[in-house]
Every structure is written in C-alpha cells, then in structure tokens.
Design an enzyme around this catalytic site. Structure first.
Site, PDB file in Angstrom:
ATOM      1  N   GLU A   1     -58.238  -9.676  36.719  1.00 54.89           N
ATOM      2  CA  GLU A   1     -57.672  -9.291  35.434  1.00 54.89           C
ATOM      3  C   GLU A   1     -58.609  -9.681  34.294  1.00 54.89           C
ATOM      4  O   GLU A   1     -59.300 -10.696  34.364  1.00 54.89           O
ATOM      5  CB  GLU A   1     -56.300  -9.944  35.247  1.00 54.89           C
ATOM      6  CG  GLU A   1     -55.318  -9.467  36.315  1.00 54.89           C
ATOM      7  CD  GLU A   1     -53.884  -9.895  36.084  1.00 54.89           C
ATOM      8  OE1 GLU A   1     -53.003  -9.020  36.142  1.00 54.89           O
ATOM      9  OE2 GLU A   1     -53.629 -11.093  35.860  1.00 54.89           O
TER      10      GLU A   1
ATOM     11  N   CYS B   1     -61.255 -12.073  27.272  1.00 59.77           N
ATOM     12  CA  CYS B   1     -61.148 -13.164  28.243  1.00 59.77           C
ATOM     13  C   CYS B   1     -61.571 -12.594  29.603  1.00 59.77           C
ATOM     14  O   CYS B   1     -60.910 -11.717  30.158  1.00 59.77           O
ATOM     15  CB  CYS B   1     -59.708 -13.665  28.253  1.00 59.77           C
ATOM     16  SG  CYS B   1     -59.457 -15.023  29.379  1.00 59.77           S
TER      17      CYS B   1
ATOM     18  N   CYS C   1     -59.384 -18.655  42.877  1.00 65.13           N
ATOM     19  CA  CYS C   1     -60.065 -19.882  42.452  1.00 65.13           C
ATOM     20  C   CYS C   1     -60.006 -20.869  43.601  1.00 65.13           C
ATOM     21  O   CYS C   1     -59.005 -20.922  44.327  1.00 65.13           O
ATOM     22  CB  CYS C   1     -59.360 -20.468  41.216  1.00 65.13           C
ATOM     23  SG  CYS C   1     -60.267 -21.810  40.431  1.00 65.13           S
TER      24      CYS C   1
ATOM     25  N   CYS D   1     -55.292 -26.305  40.241  1.00 65.92           N
ATOM     26  CA  CYS D   1     -54.619 -26.982  39.129  1.00 65.92           C
ATOM     27  C   CYS D   1     -53.141 -26.596  39.203  1.00 65.92           C
ATOM     28  O   CYS D   1     -52.810 -25.419  39.348  1.00 65.92           O
ATOM     29  CB  CYS D   1     -55.239 -26.574  37.802  1.00 65.92           C
ATOM     30  SG  CYS D   1     -57.020 -26.877  37.770  1.00 65.92           S
TER      31      CYS D   1
ATOM     32  N   CYS E   1     -51.427 -23.807  36.931  1.00 65.13           N
ATOM     33  CA  CYS E   1     -52.144 -22.539  36.735  1.00 65.13           C
ATOM     34  C   CYS E   1     -51.802 -21.535  37.832  1.00 65.13           C
ATOM     35  O   CYS E   1     -51.888 -21.846  39.024  1.00 65.13           O
ATOM     36  CB  CYS E   1     -53.641 -22.816  36.724  1.00 65.13           C
ATOM     37  SG  CYS E   1     -54.649 -21.322  36.649  1.00 65.13           S
TER      38      CYS E   1
ATOM     39  N   CYS F   1     -52.750 -17.623  28.791  1.00 66.12           N
ATOM     40  CA  CYS F   1     -53.544 -18.614  29.533  1.00 66.12           C
ATOM     41  C   CYS F   1     -52.826 -19.018  30.805  1.00 66.12           C
ATOM     42  O   CYS F   1     -51.654 -19.387  30.776  1.00 66.12           O
ATOM     43  CB  CYS F   1     -53.722 -19.888  28.721  1.00 66.12           C
ATOM     44  SG  CYS F   1     -54.486 -19.676  27.134  1.00 66.12           S
TER      45      CYS F   1
HETATM   46  N1  SAH Z   1     -61.219 -22.221  35.464  1.00 64.32           N
HETATM   47  C1  SAH Z   1     -61.645 -22.463  34.138  1.00 64.32           C
HETATM   48  C2  SAH Z   1     -61.468 -21.243  33.250  1.00 64.32           C
HETATM   49  C3  SAH Z   1     -60.022 -20.837  33.041  1.00 64.32           C
HETATM   50  S1  SAH Z   1     -59.645 -21.098  31.363  1.00 64.32           S
HETATM   51  C4  SAH Z   1     -60.914 -23.648  33.565  1.00 64.32           C
HETATM   52  O1  SAH Z   1     -59.983 -24.110  34.186  1.00 64.32           O
HETATM   53  O2  SAH Z   1     -61.319 -24.122  32.513  1.00 64.32           O
HETATM   54  C5  SAH Z   1     -57.943 -20.946  31.293  1.00 64.32           C
HETATM   55  C6  SAH Z   1     -57.339 -22.095  30.518  1.00 64.32           C
HETATM   56  O3  SAH Z   1     -55.919 -21.982  30.575  1.00 64.32           O
HETATM   57  C7  SAH Z   1     -57.701 -23.421  31.137  1.00 64.32           C
HETATM   58  O4  SAH Z   1     -57.833 -24.398  30.144  1.00 64.32           O
HETATM   59  C8  SAH Z   1     -56.482 -23.684  31.966  1.00 64.32           C
HETATM   60  O5  SAH Z   1     -56.382 -25.037  32.267  1.00 64.32           O
HETATM   61  C9  SAH Z   1     -55.378 -23.194  31.074  1.00 64.32           C
HETATM   62  N2  SAH Z   1     -54.139 -22.907  31.793  1.00 64.32           N
HETATM   63  C10 SAH Z   1     -53.987 -22.696  33.112  1.00 64.32           C
HETATM   64  N3  SAH Z   1     -52.688 -22.463  33.414  1.00 64.32           N
HETATM   65  C11 SAH Z   1     -52.022 -22.513  32.238  1.00 64.32           C
HETATM   66  C12 SAH Z   1     -50.656 -22.303  31.895  1.00 64.32           C
HETATM   67  N4  SAH Z   1     -49.759 -21.997  32.815  1.00 64.32           N
HETATM   68  N5  SAH Z   1     -50.300 -22.415  30.603  1.00 64.32           N
HETATM   69  C13 SAH Z   1     -51.235 -22.674  29.658  1.00 64.32           C
HETATM   70  N6  SAH Z   1     -52.534 -22.861  29.917  1.00 64.32           N
HETATM   71  C14 SAH Z   1     -52.928 -22.783  31.199  1.00 64.32           C
HETATM   72 FE1  SF4 Z   2     -58.954 -22.530  38.612  1.00 66.39          FE
HETATM   73 FE2  SF4 Z   2     -56.781 -22.258  37.084  1.00 66.39          FE
HETATM   74 FE3  SF4 Z   2     -57.795 -24.697  37.546  1.00 66.39          FE
HETATM   75 FE4  SF4 Z   2     -59.135 -22.983  35.953  1.00 66.39          FE
HETATM   76  S1  SF4 Z   2     -57.107 -23.879  35.526  1.00 66.39           S
HETATM   77  S2  SF4 Z   2     -59.984 -24.253  37.593  1.00 66.39           S
HETATM   78  S3  SF4 Z   2     -58.638 -21.029  36.970  1.00 66.39           S
HETATM   79  S4  SF4 Z   2     -56.916 -23.316  39.089  1.00 66.39           S
END
Ligand code: SAH
Ligand code: SF4
Length: 380
Positions: free
Chosen positions: A93, A106, A113, A117, A120, A351
């Site tokens: 996406e 974005c 991935c 996390c 996420c 995000c």
């Molecule tokens: N993998 C990289 C790039 C993704 S950036 C990283 O983790 O930095 C996407 C951002 O959204 C990251 O800061 C991630 O931690 C945040 N994010 C992930 N899940 C989210 C959620 N459910 N609500 C708000 N932010 C979230």
């Molecule tokens: Fe991967 Fe989501 Fe963690 Fe970013 S926030 S490193 S996309 S699992």
C-alpha cells in the site's frame, strides 16, 4: 536504474559511446520530469532506439488493485507487483496525504515486515520480500501519474490537493516495512527521487523512518543524507522491548547514541521522534518527562501519534486530554510536539494500519475493520 546503469543499458541497446550521456539525460528527463510510461512518447529519441529499448525493457509501473479516497482527501492505493522471487505477485500500500502547502507520499519499502511491533498492523504480516528500487520509485511515479502531477496531465476532478506548490512535495518512508532492512534498494530509490534533473525532491523533504536499526543509521546519514525519523514509542528498555522488539537487539542507549551522531543535525534539521499514544501503556506524565530527559542535546521534534486501531489490535488510544497533557510537558521543555491528526482512518490509511493480504478473506476483514473504526474513532 541509476544513471550509470541506464548508460550501460543504452550501450547494450547499441547507442554509440559518445552519445550515451546525452541519451541517458534524455531518457531521465522523459521518465522523471515528463512522467513518460511508454518509450513511444519520447519524441526526441529516434524510432529505432525506441524500438530497441522497448524490446528489452519495460516502463510499466505497478498494477493498481484499488484506489480509495478518504473523506479528508487522503488516498490509498493497493498496488500489485510481479512475483519477483516471492512465488506469486505481491501487494503493498502507498498513501497520499494532502495538506495546506504540501502533499506527502507515504511509501512502502517491504511487503510485510520482519519486525513485530505489537501496535502495528503491518507487523502482523510476515515479510514476503523486499521491494526493488524500481518498485519503490514506481510508487512515487504512480502517485504523480494518478494525481496528474506531470506536465500535460490533469488532476482528477474533486481531488483534494495542496493549494500551492507541487502535488507530491514530500516523501516519507513510513509505509509497510523497515526501510533499513532493505538498505541498498531504499538508498538507490531515494537518490533517484532526490536527483536534481529528475524527480528533484530536496533531501530535506525526504524522511526515512526506522524502528531503530542502529547499525544502519550512520550509513543512512552518510550515503542517503535524508531526514531521519525514529519510532521511539517507549522511554524504558523493558517497555520498548515489548512494543518495538528490535529494542532487545539495539537498546535505547545505543539508539540515542546513533541519533546524536547523525550527520548534519541542527535546529533546522532535526530528528523526528514518533511516539504512539497507547492508553495506560506509555502515556503517563512521568514518561513525558523521561522522554524530554532522554532526548536532551538532540535537535529533535516529537510527533505524538494517536494510536490507530486495526482489527484485533490489543491497545486503545490514549484519551485526548492525556495526549494534550503529555504534549504540554514536551512543549514546555522546548520541543515542538505536534499531535498528529489521524489521516485517512476511514479507509485504513493511517499510521500503522497498512497491510496487504491477498490470501486472506478481504471482505470479512473489511467488515471487521469497519466495526473497529466506528467503535473507536471517537472525538478525533
Ligand atoms: N518500519 C518503520 C517505518 C514505518 S513508519 C518504522 O517502524 O519506523 C510508521 C509509523 O507509524 C511508525 O512510527 C510506527 O511505529 C507507527 N505506527 C505503527 N502502528 C501504529 C498504529 N497502530 N497507530 C499509530 N502509529 C502506528
Ligand atoms: Fe515493521 Fe510496523 Fe514495527 Fe515499522 S512499526 S518496524 S512497519 S512492525
């Protein structure tokens, strides 16, 4: 392709050595300034060469599986690329977020991935494969094509786009995947995006976000030179180990040391620290104070991101009041700490909500997603 690779390709297509630079510049211009997606559009390139290139190479971008437009103008594309070693075509996406005076794209770096996390949605999708440099640049070209952001192209009627300036003015590597686990391809793509004779995006308008792959941060600074964002989300190792498991490998002290050493930092070039607000998990005032203490001496801005729910997500978003109090502490310490207005939640484009799962029951998921959203979008 880099410029060097393009020159090589032209040599193989029969272009004499003395013409290579000129022809490479022509192609570069057609691809990245004019947005050509067919060799036949390249009117100042001889018919013979166009045919020879067309027989060897393909300019096709990704297939658009779907395009969704949010009530707030955010657009999300589900894009499909050929298998590329994954055994079957892959989907990712890409999201476009229009604001006053800027349009942010974005971009995804991986299909799924490797990291997990806990807050996420992408983290629940196993890594399928890395995206190639072409597939990363292809997302930018596709967005510009769909938005009519090339000369002689029309913006779709009714589209929400910035009132001034370029339609895609900023790139954030904040889509699916961990960009620093696909370093070479991300680097090549971002250098192409920043090329002054092509897409010409200033490196100050390109931000790479990492969950904290400490060993690659210095190389990102030295070899790409873009802006850096860190997904921090926790201020103690025990909690961050849980939320962002890569912290077990590279704990906070090492992460912050790598940030301090990032080249070119100043008040005008700050590192962005992303902090997702999880109710009762990481949103206390003591944690806000600890955040300020940890970042001492680093030119930083702090993005407080209200947690965006997804089907089955184990957290809730902090109350608005709690987020504001948290922001106050950070602001009083002298850091800009905008609270990110969630964009595109209604189409699952905010995000942490990105995910592709061609093999799943999409309709059921969509229905569940809808239920979660209508339950929790609340006041913001
Ligand atoms: N993998 C990289 C790039 C993704 S950036 C990283 O983790 O930095 C996407 C951002 O959204 C990251 O800061 C991630 O931690 C945040 N994010 C992930 N899940 C989210 C959620 N459910 N609500 C708000 N932010 C979230
Ligand atoms: Fe991967 Fe989501 Fe963690 Fe970013 S926030 S490193 S996309 S699992």
């Amino acid at each position: 392709m880099t410029r060097g690779e393009l020159g090589q390709a032209l040599a193989e297509a029969g272009v004499p050595a003395r013409q290579i630079r000129m022809r490479a510049a022509q192609l570069w211009h057609w691809l990245y300034v004019r947005g050509a997606d067919d060799f036949d559009q390249m009117s100042n390139v001889s018919k013979d060469l166009r045919q020879s290139l067309g027989a060897r190479y393909c300019l096709a971008g990704p297939e658009v599986v779907s395009e969704q437009v949010s009530a707030d103008g955010t657009r999300k594309w589900l894009l499909r690329f050929p298998a590329g070693g994954a055994g079957r075509p892959v989907e990712i996406e890409t999201v476009y977020i229009p604001e006053d005076g800027r349009g942010t794209l974005c971009v995804s770096s991986q299909v799924g991935c490797t990291l997990t996390c806990t807050f996420c949605h992408t983290g629940t999708q196993m890594l399928v494969r890395n995206l190639s440099a072409a597939e990363i640049v292809g997302q930018i070209l596709l967005a510009r094509q769909r938005l009519g952001d090339f000369p002689d192209a029309d913006t779709p009627a009714g589209a929400i786009v910035p009132g001034t300036g370029r339609l895609v003015s900023n790139i954030v590597m904040m889509g699916m995947g961990e960009p620093l686990f696909n370093f070479d391809n991300v680097k090549q793509a971002l250098l192409i995006a920043a090329d002054g004779e092509g897409l010409s995006l200033s490196k100050r308008r390109i931000t790479l976000s990492t969950s904290g792959v400490v060993t690659m941060i210095a190389r990102a600074g030295a070899e790409i030179g873009c802006m850096l964002a860190i997904s921090l989300h926790g201020v103690r190792d025990d909690l961050r180990n849980e939320l962002v498991p890569v912290n077990k490998k590279w704990p906070l002290a090492e992460l912050l040391a790598a940030c301090r050493a990032y080249p070119g930092l100043s008040n005008a070039r700050r590192i962005t620290f992303e902090y997702v607000m999880l109710k009762g998990i990481n949103d206390s005032l003591a944690e806000a104070k600890e955040l300020v203490r940890l970042l001492k001496g680093i030119p930083a801005k702090i993005n407080l991101i209200p947690f965006n729910p997804w089907p089955g997500s184990p957290y809730e978003c902090s109350d608005w009041q709690t987020i504001e109090r948290f922001a106050d502490v950070v602001n009083r310490a002298g850091y800009a700490s905008p609270i990110r207005t969630p964009r595109g939640r209604d189409i699952f484009a905010a995000c942490g909500q990105l995910k592709s799962a061609s093999e799943r029951l999409r309709k059921t998921e969509r229905m569940r997603a809808h239920a979660v959203l209508t339950e929790t979008t609340g006041p913001h």
